[in-house]
Structure formats: structure tokens, C-alpha cells
Design an enzyme around this catalytic site. Structure first.
Site, PDB file in Angstrom:
ATOM      1  N   LYS A 118       0.820  -1.204   0.000  1.00  0.00           N
ATOM      2  CA  LYS A 118       0.000   0.000   0.000  1.00  0.00           C
ATOM      3  C   LYS A 118       0.863   1.266   0.000  1.00  0.00           C
ATOM      4  O   LYS A 118       0.454   2.303  -0.531  1.00  0.00           O
ATOM      5  CB  LYS A 118      -0.927   0.007   1.228  1.00  0.00           C
ATOM      6  CG  LYS A 118      -1.859  -1.209   1.327  1.00  0.00           C
ATOM      7  CD  LYS A 118      -2.781  -1.305   0.124  1.00  0.00           C
ATOM      8  CE  LYS A 118      -3.824  -2.398   0.291  1.00  0.00           C
ATOM      9  NZ  LYS A 118      -3.265  -3.758   0.261  1.00  0.00           N
ATOM     10  N   LYS A 153      -7.571   2.212   3.525  1.00  0.00           N
ATOM     11  CA  LYS A 153      -7.061   0.856   3.401  1.00  0.00           C
ATOM     12  C   LYS A 153      -6.144   0.536   4.578  1.00  0.00           C
ATOM     13  O   LYS A 153      -5.316   1.365   4.969  1.00  0.00           O
ATOM     14  CB  LYS A 153      -6.227   0.696   2.119  1.00  0.00           C
ATOM     15  CG  LYS A 153      -6.945   1.010   0.818  1.00  0.00           C
ATOM     16  CD  LYS A 153      -5.977   0.889  -0.357  1.00  0.00           C
ATOM     17  CE  LYS A 153      -6.606   1.285  -1.668  1.00  0.00           C
ATOM     18  NZ  LYS A 153      -5.634   1.185  -2.790  1.00  0.00           N
ATOM     19  N   ARG A 204      -4.715  -3.971 -13.771  1.00  0.00           N
ATOM     20  CA  ARG A 204      -3.543  -4.689 -13.268  1.00  0.00           C
ATOM     21  C   ARG A 204      -2.517  -4.796 -14.399  1.00  0.00           C
ATOM     22  O   ARG A 204      -2.797  -5.365 -15.458  1.00  0.00           O
ATOM     23  CB  ARG A 204      -3.936  -6.076 -12.759  1.00  0.00           C
ATOM     24  CG  ARG A 204      -2.783  -7.058 -12.506  1.00  0.00           C
ATOM     25  CD  ARG A 204      -1.713  -6.552 -11.560  1.00  0.00           C
ATOM     26  NE  ARG A 204      -2.217  -6.171 -10.253  1.00  0.00           N
ATOM     27  CZ  ARG A 204      -2.339  -7.013  -9.232  1.00  0.00           C
ATOM     28  NH1 ARG A 204      -2.015  -8.289  -9.389  1.00  0.00           N
ATOM     29  NH2 ARG A 204      -2.784  -6.588  -8.074  1.00  0.00           N
ATOM     30  N   ARG A 219      -9.961  -4.802 -14.201  1.00  0.00           N
ATOM     31  CA  ARG A 219     -10.883  -5.456 -13.271  1.00  0.00           C
ATOM     32  C   ARG A 219     -12.030  -4.489 -12.981  1.00  0.00           C
ATOM     33  O   ARG A 219     -11.813  -3.385 -12.480  1.00  0.00           O
ATOM     34  CB  ARG A 219     -10.131  -5.849 -12.001  1.00  0.00           C
ATOM     35  CG  ARG A 219      -8.987  -6.817 -12.293  1.00  0.00           C
ATOM     36  CD  ARG A 219      -8.082  -7.038 -11.104  1.00  0.00           C
ATOM     37  NE  ARG A 219      -7.441  -5.805 -10.660  1.00  0.00           N
ATOM     38  CZ  ARG A 219      -6.579  -5.742  -9.635  1.00  0.00           C
ATOM     39  NH1 ARG A 219      -6.279  -6.840  -8.964  1.00  0.00           N
ATOM     40  NH2 ARG A 219      -6.031  -4.593  -9.294  1.00  0.00           N
ATOM     41  N   ARG A 227     -14.889  -1.906  -5.215  1.00  0.00           N
ATOM     42  CA  ARG A 227     -13.653  -2.694  -5.185  1.00  0.00           C
ATOM     43  C   ARG A 227     -13.590  -3.559  -6.433  1.00  0.00           C
ATOM     44  O   ARG A 227     -14.484  -4.360  -6.693  1.00  0.00           O
ATOM     45  CB  ARG A 227     -13.601  -3.563  -3.935  1.00  0.00           C
ATOM     46  CG  ARG A 227     -13.618  -2.780  -2.630  1.00  0.00           C
ATOM     47  CD  ARG A 227     -13.796  -3.707  -1.457  1.00  0.00           C
ATOM     48  NE  ARG A 227     -15.012  -4.490  -1.593  1.00  0.00           N
ATOM     49  CZ  ARG A 227     -15.262  -5.608  -0.924  1.00  0.00           C
ATOM     50  NH1 ARG A 227     -14.392  -6.080  -0.059  1.00  0.00           N
ATOM     51  NH2 ARG A 227     -16.393  -6.264  -1.110  1.00  0.00           N
ATOM     52  N   ASP A 267      -1.363  -1.524  -9.733  1.00  0.00           N
ATOM     53  CA  ASP A 267      -2.770  -1.217  -9.952  1.00  0.00           C
ATOM     54  C   ASP A 267      -2.883   0.245 -10.352  1.00  0.00           C
ATOM     55  O   ASP A 267      -2.327   1.125  -9.678  1.00  0.00           O
ATOM     56  CB  ASP A 267      -3.592  -1.491  -8.698  1.00  0.00           C
ATOM     57  CG  ASP A 267      -3.591  -2.963  -8.316  1.00  0.00           C
ATOM     58  OD1 ASP A 267      -3.343  -3.804  -9.198  1.00  0.00           O
ATOM     59  OD2 ASP A 267      -3.837  -3.264  -7.131  1.00  0.00           O
ATOM     60  N   GLU A 275      -1.434   1.087  -6.191  1.00  0.00           N
ATOM     61  CA  GLU A 275      -0.742   0.071  -5.399  1.00  0.00           C
ATOM     62  C   GLU A 275       0.403  -0.519  -6.202  1.00  0.00           C
ATOM     63  O   GLU A 275       0.358  -0.554  -7.441  1.00  0.00           O
ATOM     64  CB  GLU A 275      -1.697  -1.060  -4.973  1.00  0.00           C
ATOM     65  CG  GLU A 275      -2.721  -0.654  -3.937  1.00  0.00           C
ATOM     66  CD  GLU A 275      -3.493  -1.840  -3.366  1.00  0.00           C
ATOM     67  OE1 GLU A 275      -3.032  -3.000  -3.540  1.00  0.00           O
ATOM     68  OE2 GLU A 275      -4.538  -1.606  -2.750  1.00  0.00           O
ATOM     69  N   ASN A 277       2.171  -4.152  -6.004  1.00  0.00           N
ATOM     70  CA  ASN A 277       2.057  -5.473  -5.380  1.00  0.00           C
ATOM     71  C   ASN A 277       3.312  -6.290  -5.653  1.00  0.00           C
ATOM     72  O   ASN A 277       3.661  -6.529  -6.809  1.00  0.00           O
ATOM     73  CB  ASN A 277       0.821  -6.190  -5.923  1.00  0.00           C
ATOM     74  CG  ASN A 277      -0.458  -5.451  -5.573  1.00  0.00           C
ATOM     75  OD1 ASN A 277      -0.987  -5.606  -4.488  1.00  0.00           O
ATOM     76  ND2 ASN A 277      -0.940  -4.623  -6.482  1.00  0.00           N
TER      77      ASN A 277
END
Length: 309
Positions: A118, A153, A204, A219, A227, A267, A275, A277
């Protein structure tokens, strides 16, 4: 990795990597977090030989366990899902001992600790929406009032869990901030809410050694939700990278490469990085199906070269 019996084989990126390893005739050894040890400074593990199959049932076979010093392996893939708690951190310390003896560990253990998924986006503030990392309820309230609507978050979860959208006009906003911060005792991240997420989704993008792969996965949130995570009910659609997204990748790629973050999933919402990841990025199988790519193959070409180096 997490228990292989519990994965979703049709979408699991670690399985995609294992299948590519099998195609290359690599010897695969399976390790869970509890199998790792540090004996007199030397990393070792109880491992089980692993065979994998590209099918929706009966996708693996494990052999009998045996103990192996990790410095005898060429490559260790660290693919454990969050939470990044003390057990996860301890695993990175053990894997770092193997790294010191010459084993390639991907992603690099120190960077797995440093790159909170994050917070790592905040390394690149020119790419991100306005954000505040804090546990101060008053500071978060002021930030919310300035931004109008925000997303809150926790710093240690994944898959859209415990993520909330709220705003200055929401009667529950202060309660949410208090509960998310555990009344000022737990740090969270607040980001400006990007309303385009409900229409255009959360994209993504996978990067290998700092370079984006050819296709991406958008997404789209389920009806009534903001979300976009697939684990939270979002649906995936193929997408090309925009010029803005390629610019973001060019900005962050050198840092990821320098830190030994060989495989990363970022993201992006409406042209903003939200984000980074690094623990166990997903999306390989969906992108491969949509674009006819072999993302794991591209990754392993890079890792093989680094291992030989």
C-alpha cells in the site's frame, strides 16, 4: 507458497510459474512458511518434490519430505500471500541467509520487507492520487474534508479486504476512520477516491524486471461495489496499456529493477498508480489467456540469466 491444495488452478499465478518450470524440466521443490529454518546461520527447509499438471482438478502431486540447505537450490520463488506479519518478515530473514550464500531469491527478501504494497506507491508521488498515511483521526478527517471522498485501506491486507470508501457527507465517516485506525492506534492509508473505478475499473499491469508485459487486465467492480479486486467479486477484461500507463511504468521501472523486485503487479485507476504489489502478484493466467503470452516464461528467462550471473 500458500497451501497448493487450496489454490484456484484456473487463475493462480504461482501455478503458472510452476507449470513453466516443469516445461523447462526444472526440479520443483515445494515449501510452505513453516518448513523454513535457520540452523547456525544457514538457511534450510523441509521440502517436498512437486509435480504439477495444467488441469482444474488433481493439479499436483507431492513427494516425500526431505531436508535441503537452501544454498543448494538455484532459485527460490517467494510467493506467500499477505498478511506481511512477523512470520512473513521472519521468512524473509531466513531467505536472506540463502541469498548471501548465492541462491537467487525472487522477489528479493529485503525489498519484500521494504515495499509495503500500500505504501510503495508513495515512492512515486507524481504518479499517484493525493494520499495520507497516518493513524491520527483528526488528520485523516481533515484530509477527507479536503478531498471530498476518500478510500481507506489497512496496510497489511489484500484482495480488497477491509477497504472502505467514505466522504465528508457520510454520517459514518468518522466512525469508519476511528474503527480503521483502532481509535488512533493503527496506521492506515487514505487516498482520494477515483470515481472512474466503477466505470473503467482498476487495471492490473505486470512488470518483469521493471518492464511491463504486453497486455494488462482491467478489473471491473461488481454492481454496487467500488472494489475491483477479483477476490472481491470483480470481473477481468483484457486491456492494452495507455500512453499514460506506459509513462508510469517508465517512471517506476528503474527503482523496481534496482531493488530486485523482479515480478511486480501495479494497480492503476484512471491513469493514477494506487498500489505496487510485490508479495505474490496475480494476473498471469488471465493475461496469458487473453493475449497468448507466456508471462512466466518471460520472467524465467530473466531469472535464469540472473542466476547464471
Amino acid at each position: 507458497m500458500d497451501p497448493i491444495a487450496a489454490i484456484s488452478p484456473q487463475r493462480d499465478s504461482t501455478l503458472a510459474m510452476l507449470l513453466e518450470g516443469a516445461r523447462r524440466e526444472w526440479t520443483l521443490e515445494y515449501i510452505e512458511l513453516g518448513d523454513l529454518r535457520l540452523r547456525s546461520g544457514r538457511a534450510e527447509a523441509t521440502v517436498r518434490p512437486l509435480e504439477v499438471r495444467d488441469q482444474m482438478s488433481d493439479w499436483f502431486t507431492l513427494g516425500p519430505p526431505h531436508d535441503v540447505p537452501l544454498d543448494e537450490l538455484d532459485l527460490v520463488l517467494m510467493r506467500k500471500d499477505p498478511p506481511v506479519d512477523l512470520e512473513f518478515i521472519t521468512a524473509t530473514w531466513i531467505l536472506e541467509a540463502a541469498e548471501r550464500e548465492g541462491t537467487l531469491v525472487s522477489n528479493r527478501p529485503q525489498s519484500l520487507r521494504d515495499a509495503n504494497e500500500k505504501l510503495a506507491a508513495t515512492w512515486f508521488p507524481f504518479c499517484t492520487p493525493p494520499s495520507l498515511v497516518s493513524r491520527d483521526v483528526a488528520a485523516l478527517r481533515t484530509f477527507m474534508e479536503a478531498q471530498g471522498r476518500i478510500v481507506l485501506k489497512p496496510l497489511d491486507a489484500m484482495g480488497g479486504r477491509s477497504v472502505f470508501a467514505t466522504g465528508a457527507g457520510d454520517a459514518n465517516a468518522i466512525v469508519l476512520i476511528e474503527e480503521m485506525t483502532r481509535r488512533g492506534t493503527r496506521t492506515v492509508i487514505a487516498q482520494r477516491y477515483l470515481p472512474a473505478v466503477t466505470e473503467t475499473g482498476d487495471k492490473r499491469i505486470l512488470l518483469i524486471d521493471g518492464e511491463p508485459v504486453g497486455g494488462a487486465l482491467t478489473r471491473i467492480p461488481a454492481a454496487g461495489d467500488f472494489r475491483a479486486n477479483l477476490a472481491a467479486g470483480g470481473r477481468g477484461e483484457p486491456a492494452e496499456l495507455t500512453d499514460r500507463e506506459r509513462w508510469i511504468c517508465a517512471q517506476i521501472g528503474p527503482t523496481l529493477r534496482a531493488r530486485g523486485l523482479h515480478f511486480v503487479g501495479i494497480d492503476v485507476i484512471d491513469g493514477w498508480l494506487t498500489e505496487v504489489n510485490v508479495t505474490s502478484p496475480t494476473g498471469i493466467r488471465q493475461i496469458d489467456r487473453h493475449f497468448g503470452t507466456n508471462v512466466a516464461g518471460l520472467l524465467f528467462d530473466v531469472l535464469e540469466a540472473k542466476s547464471r550471473g
